[in-house]
Design an enzyme around this catalytic site. Structure first.
Site, PDB file in Angstrom:
ATOM      1  N   GLU A   7       3.220-111.862  13.413  1.00  0.00           N
ATOM      2  CA  GLU A   7       4.207-111.101  14.124  1.00  0.00           C
ATOM      3  C   GLU A   7       3.990-110.773  15.510  1.00  0.00           C
ATOM      4  O   GLU A   7       4.624-110.810  16.305  1.00  0.00           O
ATOM      5  CB  GLU A   7       4.262-109.599  13.600  1.00  0.00           C
ATOM      6  CG  GLU A   7       5.414-108.853  14.291  1.00  0.00           C
ATOM      7  CD  GLU A   7       5.817-107.892  13.186  1.00  0.00           C
ATOM      8  OE1 GLU A   7       6.584-106.494  13.791  1.00  0.00           O
ATOM      9  OE2 GLU A   7       5.964-107.854  12.276  1.00  0.00           O
ATOM     10  N   LYS A   8       2.613-110.836  15.868  1.00  0.00           N
ATOM     11  CA  LYS A   8       2.302-110.548  17.392  1.00  0.00           C
ATOM     12  C   LYS A   8       0.875-110.979  17.479  1.00  0.00           C
ATOM     13  O   LYS A   8       0.087-111.563  16.523  1.00  0.00           O
ATOM     14  CB  LYS A   8       2.142-109.083  17.685  1.00  0.00           C
ATOM     15  CG  LYS A   8       1.454-108.146  16.684  1.00  0.00           C
ATOM     16  CD  LYS A   8       1.744-106.612  17.052  1.00  0.00           C
ATOM     17  CE  LYS A   8       2.793-105.876  16.776  1.00  0.00           C
ATOM     18  NZ  LYS A   8       2.877-105.724  15.365  1.00  0.00           N
ATOM     19  N   ASP A 103       4.299-108.596   9.996  1.00  0.00           N
ATOM     20  CA  ASP A 103       3.964-107.144   9.426  1.00  0.00           C
ATOM     21  C   ASP A 103       4.677-106.897   8.048  1.00  0.00           C
ATOM     22  O   ASP A 103       5.560-107.340   7.717  1.00  0.00           O
ATOM     23  CB  ASP A 103       4.127-105.960  10.561  1.00  0.00           C
ATOM     24  CG  ASP A 103       3.365-105.945  11.785  1.00  0.00           C
ATOM     25  OD1 ASP A 103       2.562-106.860  11.745  1.00  0.00           O
ATOM     26  OD2 ASP A 103       3.875-105.161  12.628  1.00  0.00           O
ATOM     27  N   ASP A 105       6.274-104.924   6.257  1.00  0.00           N
ATOM     28  CA  ASP A 105       7.491-103.832   6.206  1.00  0.00           C
ATOM     29  C   ASP A 105       8.984-104.769   6.234  1.00  0.00           C
ATOM     30  O   ASP A 105       8.760-106.100   6.612  1.00  0.00           O
ATOM     31  CB  ASP A 105       7.712-102.939   7.106  1.00  0.00           C
ATOM     32  CG  ASP A 105       7.381-103.342   8.477  1.00  0.00           C
ATOM     33  OD1 ASP A 105       8.068-104.402   8.864  1.00  0.00           O
ATOM     34  OD2 ASP A 105       7.186-102.201   9.597  1.00  0.00           O
ATOM     35  N   TYR A 328      -2.784-100.887   8.604  1.00  0.00           N
ATOM     36  CA  TYR A 328      -1.360-100.864   9.085  1.00  0.00           C
ATOM     37  C   TYR A 328      -0.646 -99.550   9.187  1.00  0.00           C
ATOM     38  O   TYR A 328      -0.625 -98.866   8.237  1.00  0.00           O
ATOM     39  CB  TYR A 328      -0.730-101.941   8.323  1.00  0.00           C
ATOM     40  CG  TYR A 328       0.995-101.937   8.976  1.00  0.00           C
ATOM     41  CD1 TYR A 328       1.150-102.625   9.925  1.00  0.00           C
ATOM     42  CD2 TYR A 328       1.956-101.789   8.197  1.00  0.00           C
ATOM     43  CE1 TYR A 328       2.514-102.822  10.329  1.00  0.00           C
ATOM     44  CE2 TYR A 328       3.401-101.955   8.300  1.00  0.00           C
ATOM     45  CZ  TYR A 328       3.507-102.313   9.681  1.00  0.00           C
ATOM     46  OH  TYR A 328       4.929-102.638   9.965  1.00  0.00           O
ATOM     47  N   ARG A 330       2.600 -98.412  10.298  1.00  0.00           N
ATOM     48  CA  ARG A 330       4.073 -98.226  10.128  1.00  0.00           C
ATOM     49  C   ARG A 330       4.489 -98.081   8.595  1.00  0.00           C
ATOM     50  O   ARG A 330       5.398 -98.464   8.398  1.00  0.00           O
ATOM     51  CB  ARG A 330       4.473 -99.346  10.831  1.00  0.00           C
ATOM     52  CG  ARG A 330       4.568 -99.089  12.364  1.00  0.00           C
ATOM     53  CD  ARG A 330       5.317-100.408  13.085  1.00  0.00           C
ATOM     54  NE  ARG A 330       4.885-100.401  14.590  1.00  0.00           N
ATOM     55  CZ  ARG A 330       5.711-100.143  15.518  1.00  0.00           C
ATOM     56  NH1 ARG A 330       7.013 -99.693  15.234  1.00  0.00           N
ATOM     57  NH2 ARG A 330       5.402 -99.997  16.659  1.00  0.00           N
TER      58      ARG A 330
END
Length: 653
Positions: A7-8, A103, A105, A328, A330
């Site tokens: 994701e990043k 991520d 989610d 993680y 979030r």
């Protein structure tokens, strides 16, 4: 070649560190020793196209264009992301196997899926895509996650849920914002009247709370206390429970408003026998509180340290990405996978190494204990926020990061403490035909509560219970009411929202839902917004100056109040948004499909726009919109955030 898409960049580097060496840095990617490659998105590389992409005429805000409903949805590359998108396009074409490492989610699932869809990955290549769920950026944990890949197709409902949310937010936000901004201009309001399916009901909660405070009128109410004596010389207090016949003299919360009635009860019980109707004294156990999800952590940090939701999220993101001390952040989950219990001793040892303040707490922990937090059936894409096994010097952390690390760590340690045990006593009495109850709780074994001793002391002071303990009595025994006592108290206005209570309202939105049927079916997890978005939504309302801070209190501005007063009631209540969140969650669980969610919204938009044209926005007349000073402050804040992110990325790199 296997291509891992993170994701990043920070997650991409963590994945590369768990793959064979030597590594070779490429343009926007890392080639690893076995010929595979790791690349990354930079958050969302693609975003919903603006209305003018569908029709150039939509660049002008005009009521006759509304509602704007795309027949074929379009995505466009973010200006800042075009270079990395091109890198990914080339690598996706070259790769024989793809691994989705967004991520864990729904947004993380969607943003990588959208890139794969953008480059038209299809056929066997699409069917063979694997999903890697990483919640801990330390190399051993990443290596373990890479050994537990799952078919990406399993997570399609999660991606569909995020897609439905994205498109629905676009439809509702674009159309309602344009409609009410155009109406606002008619009365001289020059600002943008931003309307959203989460931000507007949230603003509505604050406006309603401010209204309740403003309209509040204090009134006295009365409690009757019976002072009871036993034949053995023990004494305790019992509280009168008004009967149904007293309802005309009570308010909606059951408080007695008639002083004459209360004094009559006092007079009738003085010196009278008190018959024991029932008596119980049971020993109870209270399990440790579950580890944190993001909202629970934000609420606790706001209560303890006065931190805003955004401060907590930013610091936790740093503890996860930069320092690798937390998993993680979030997450909306408060449970842990059963297999993670094996890592308990290593995590506890890391906490003791990292925090001198928690060494004693760790020494008393028992790793053989298994709390209710370890429950595979409750864990889906991600688990609770907990410390990692990494050992580090907390001196490298700033004050906020250190506080949050120790807050999360203490909650984790509590999972290895025995339950809190206490006695729960109750005596029910009949005195002069009236019903009285005496209650008492007494701590017997501190258990996990020993970790929160200072909190317990504060709670004891605030509770001010009538009895610390109750004597042993039997049903049918006759005691004496030596005298009655009338206590006069005053109703108090509701408190203004602060960071903790506003977040609590968002997560427990069922309390504010008007529709009784919807209230019944809402679950604890069906909140206003998601873990990942709540902090940003609150900050957005401050940025647009619809919310203001007065010390620790959060109040609505004149513009915020005027906007809520101008909107239809359905747009200002949490009901619609709560229903959306419930349906989006149902999509992610395969209990509802995309069309059944989107079609009713599209059908409703015409009615909403028609309603906006007859709305009176006269309350906005004379209200100043955010001007140049606001734009300058926003630009400075954005630049400061950008500098902070760049510095954090350099350090993380």
């Amino acid at each position: 070649m296997i291509l891992y898409i993170a994701e990043k960049p920070s997650l991409g580097r963590a994945i590369a560190d768990a793959l064979p060496r030597p590594h070779k840095k490429g343009e926007g990617c890392i080639y690893v020793g076995n010929g595979d490659c790791v690349s990354w998105c930079v958050g969302h590389l693609l975003e919903q196209s603006q209305p003018q992409a569908y029709d150039p005429a939509y660049k002008q805000w005009r009521m006759e264009h509304l509602p704007i409903i795309p027949s074929q949805w379009q995505l466009q590359a973010k200006a800042s992301a075009k270079k990395q998108l091109a890198v990914l396009g080339k690598l996706i074409k070259q790769a024989q196997q793809l691994v989705h490492a967004g991520d864990p989610d729904r947004e993380g699932q969607l943003l990588v899926d959208q890139v794969l869809h953008h480059f038209k990955v299809s056929g066997s290549k699409l069917a063979s895509i694997q999903r890697c769920l990483i919640s801990d950026l330390n190399t051993p944990a990443v290596a373990k996650a890479l050994q537990q890949l799952r078919p990406n197709s399993e997570f399609k409902p999660l991606s569909t849920s995020a897609l439905a949310r994205s498109r629905a937010d676009w439809l509702y936000g674009i159309n309602m914002t344009r409609a009410y901004t155009l109406q606002g201009r008619k009365v001289g309001y020059e600002g943008v009247l931003s309307v959203g399916r989460v931000q507007t009901p949230l603003l509505g909660l604050v406006v309603q709370r401010d209204r309740d405070i403003e309209n509040f009128i204090a009134k006295p109410f009365y409690q009757v206390i019976a002072h009871i004596e036993t034949p053995q010389g023990d004494s305790f207090k019992a509280k009168w429970q008004p009967s149904l016949a007293c309802q005309p003299y009570q308010d909606e919360e059951g408080r007695v408003l008639s002083k004459q009635l209360a004094e009559h009860v006092v007079a009738s019980i003085n010196g009278q026998p008190a018959l024991v109707c029932s008596s119980r004294n049971s020993r109870k156990k209270q399990a440790a509180p579950l580890p944190y999800n993001l909202s629970a952590l934000q609420i606790d940090a706001a209560k303890r340290y006065g931190l805003s939701a955004q401060q907590v999220l930013d610091s936790c993101q740093s503890l996860y990405e930069r320092h690798k001390l937390l998993t993680y952040p979030r997450s909306d989950n408060r449970y842990l996978p059963a297999q993670h219990l094996q890592q308990g001793p290593a995590v506890l040892a890391a906490i003791a190494h990292n925090s001198e303040a928690l060494q004693s707490a760790v020494s008393e922990a028992d790793p053989s204990l298994k709390s209710k937090a370890w429950n595979d059936s409750k864990v889906q894409a991600h688990h609770a926020i907990i410390p990692t096994e990494k050992r580090a010097q907390l001196s490298a952390l700033n004050s906020t990061e250190r506080k949050l690390y120790e807050l999360v760590a203490r909650q984790y340690i509590a999972q290895f403490y025995p339950p809190h045990e206490y006695s729960d006593s109750e005596i029910q009495l009949q005195i002069a035909g009236g019903h009285f109850i005496a209650k008492a709780k007494q701590s017997l074994v501190a258990g996990w509560k020993a970790l929160f001793a200072s909190d317990n002391n504060k709670q004891k002071k605030s509770e001010a219970a009538l009895n610390s303990s109750l004597p042993a009595v039997k049903k049918g025994e006759q005691l004496l009411c030596s005298h009655g006592q009338c206590l006069e108290k005053q109703t108090t206005p509701p408190k203004p929202f602060d960071d903790a209570s506003l977040l609590a309202a968002m997560t427990g939105i069922a309390r504010y839902v008007q529709d009784p049927e919807l209230k019944k079916v809402l679950k604890d997890s069906d909140g206003l917004g998601t873990e990942a978005t709540r902090a940003g939504i609150i900050e957005l309302l401050f940025k647009r100056e619809f919310l203001l801070r007065q010390g620790k209190s959060i109040r609505a501005s004149a513009a915020g109040k005027a906007l809520i007063n101008s909107l239809p009631t359905t747009a200002t209540l949490a009901d619609m948004t709560a229903r959306w969140e419930m349906q989006l969650n149902a999509i992610s669980l395969k209990e509802q499909n995309y069309q059944s969610f989107m079609q009713p919204l599209e059908q409703t938009l015409n009615a909403l726009i028609s309603q906006s044209q007859s709305a009176s926005l006269s309350s906005l007349r004379g209200v100043k919109s955010p001007g140049k000073s606001f734009k300058k402050k926003t630009a400075n804040r954005h630049n400061n955030h950008k500098k902070t992110r760049n510095l954090a990325n350099k350090r993380a790199g």
